[in-house]
Design an enzyme around this catalytic site. Structure first.
Site, PDB file in Angstrom:
ATOM      1  CE  LYS A   1       3.193   1.627   1.609  1.00 18.76           C
ATOM      2  NZ  LYS A   1       3.842   0.329   1.958  1.00 18.76           N
TER       3      LYS A   1
ATOM      4  CB  SER B   1       1.303  -2.231   0.804  1.00 19.81           C
ATOM      5  OG  SER B   1       2.365  -1.861   1.692  1.00 19.81           O
TER       6      SER B   1
ATOM      7  CB  SER C   1       5.050  -3.936   1.468  1.00 16.24           C
ATOM      8  OG  SER C   1       3.930  -4.762   1.680  1.00 16.24           O
TER       9      SER C   1
END
Length: 528
Positions: free
Chosen positions: A125, A205, A229
């Site tokens: 990420k 996210s 997330s």
């Protein structure tokens, strides 16, 4: 091995697969238009299916010499090039990925492998620091010079021989900027799409990490979570995601929201790969025979699971939970209905506490990077850069955090103390009262339509108890509502990560709740 011979062998290992897969002139002439694209989109490589293969299976093939890390890495790079334009999950790939893979192949040939992830391609990420690639948190404010050093978890991946394949898109600033954000959107990467239905949202996210895994663009990925997330994107993209116990994985070098709740965690298409990744990035102990133990049928027998239904997620999700409970019971588990207390109070307290913590922690992080020096300068950057406003203009959370009480304030300290106490009690008391091995709940609703003007259309309370308590939670594919995936979220007590993974593997085996995406452009409108 001498440096010259090592370098020569590395070059051979990198170039040979490129030559081997390149068609000759006659074969190329016979290829129909589009054949090469279809080949690149295939999940089959060397007799294995990337969509279903596990790390132990890959390592067994690499040990036999029937698969190389270079070939595996090249297959993923080709899929990213061919498939990612549909879903927009990968921001960039590492220019050194094939070199990393070649070095792993040498270690395999010499019998000097470094662990279960040696030679395995991993996506990160893009809020996890890498010294050799940009780390932006999705913001143009950080799109310049890369960080000075790797995050600690990246250093552990490199030390374990993993191939750092590239960086995945995310919800900008991990969805902690606007009051009505659109998950999966960032100014750097644009909008990530759900591979199952492309106009649906991937949840945030860790949107790019989950969507990339669903599309088989990497073997494993790293996500991060403050509250939901990791586990929501995992559920909404039919992959596995673990939010570890707080402290199992280092926070060092990860763009923060709150040190009291933030953690990075592993994501994969199966529980075994998730567990093996945790063993590297967190140093968490996993049983040496975990792969065999996790796959053994009947391991749910006698387990007690509390089902927290959450009907607010809709009748279709509730019906899926009913059928899930029936499957678990048929596998020998005892499933009892439970309700978690204190949830309204947790919802009242969590957001104000996060505002104070974000201001403290983001200021400390920005001081390590080129760009805005603190939150006030970051707010001004967003005001003066129109590209930061192309999906939504708001930065209300930034502005509220700027005026939030400091973390030295007695009122803040009382809030965080109460949050920790009530969140832990909400899990501990229910597990003790019903003698449970875990609590289960839906991880997500069916994916909503992505809409920048409206923002997210989500009500997902299931992640909060474990997120605030710092306890582990694991999302495992449970099945589908129509074409849209729903995950089963499992929670357990503090430090019970390995226990939860073992239980999750058994649940995964009996639910078999995942299939590969079909990249449908949309679903029929049935509202009329």
């Amino acid at each position: 091995m001498k440096k010259r011979s090592m370098a020569a062998l590395t070059a051979i290992l990198v170039v040979a697969p490129l030559v081997a897969v390149a068609p000759g002139p006659q074969a190329a002439a016979r290829n129909r238009s589009g054949d090469s694209a279809r080949s690149a989109e295939s999940t089959l490589v060397g007799g294995i299916d990337l969509d279903t293969v596990t790390i132990p299976e890959l390592q067994a093939r690499m040990a036999r010499g029937s698969l190389s890390s270079v070939r595996l890495t090249l297959a993923y790079l080709r899929r990213i090039k061919a498939v990612d334009p549909k879903i927009n999950a990968v921001l960039h790939t590492s220019p050194t990925a094939l070199g990393q893979a070649a070095a792993s192949d040498i270690r395999h040939r010499l019998g000097r492998t470094r662990g279960p992830l040696d030679g395995i391609p991993v996506l990160l990420k893009d809020n996890v620091d890498t010294r050799d690639m940009p780390t932006t948190a999705g913001s143009l404010a950080l799109a310049g010079k890369p960080p000075r050093s790797d995050a600690e978890l990246v250093a552990k991946l490199r030390a374990g021989g993993a191939v750092i394949l590239g960086k995945a898109n995310l919800s900008e600033w991990a969805n902690f900027r606007a009051a009505s954000p659109t998950s999966g959107w960032s100014a750097v990467g644009g909008q990530t799409h759900n591979p199952y239905v492309l106009d649906r949202n991937p949840c945030g996210s860790s949107a790019g990490s989950a969507a990339a895994l669903a599309a088989s663009l990497a073997q494993v990925a790293i996500g991060t979570e403050t509250d939901g997330s990791i586990v929501c994107p995992a559920g909404m993209n039919a992959v596995v995601g673990l939010k570890p116990s707080l402290g199992v994985v280092s926070q060092s070098g990860v763009v923060p929201i709150s040190a009291e709740q933030d953690t990075a965690g592993p994501m994969a298409r199966n529980v075994i790969d998730t567990a093996l990744t945790l063993s590297v990035i967190g140093g968490a102990p996993t049983a040496p025979d975990f792969a065999q133990t996790a796959a053994r049928p009947g391991s749910l027998r006698g387990k007690r699971i509390g089902l927290w239904r959450l009907p607010v997620l809709g009748t279709e999700v509730d019906a899926l939970m009913t059928s899930t409970a029936e499957r678990l019971r048929s596998a020998g588990a005892e499933v009892v209905e439970v309700d978690l207390p204190y949830q309204r109070r947790l919802a009242e307290l969590e957001f104000p506490a996060l505002l104070s913590e974000f201001r403290r922690d983001i200021n400390a992080y920005l001081a390590t990077r080129k760009g805005p020096r603190d939150l006030a300068e970051l707010i001004e950057f967003n005001r003066t850069h129109p590209q930061e406003q192309t999906c939504f203009a708001g930065q209300e959370l930034f502005e509220e955090a700027l005026t939030a009480p400091p973390t030295t304030d007695p009122e803040y300290r009382a809030m965080r103390t109460e949050l920790k106490d009530l969140s832990r009690r909400s899990i501990d008391e229910v597990m003790a009262e019903h003698d449970l091995d875990a609590i289960a709940s839906p991880a997500n609703p069916p994916a909503w339509t992505t809409d920048c003007a409206r923002g997210d259309n989500d009500v997902i309370p299931s992640s909060t108890p474990a997120a605030v308590a710092g306890y582990p939670s694991l999302s495992v594919p449970a099945g589908f509502v129509g074409e849209l995936p729903v995950g089963l979220l499992l929670m357990a007590g503090n430090g019970q990560d390995t226990h939860l993974l073992s239980l999750g593997a058994a649940v995964e085996h009996h639910l078999d709740g995942r299939h590969a995406p079909r990249y449908l452009p949309t679903l029929p409108d049935t509202t009329g």
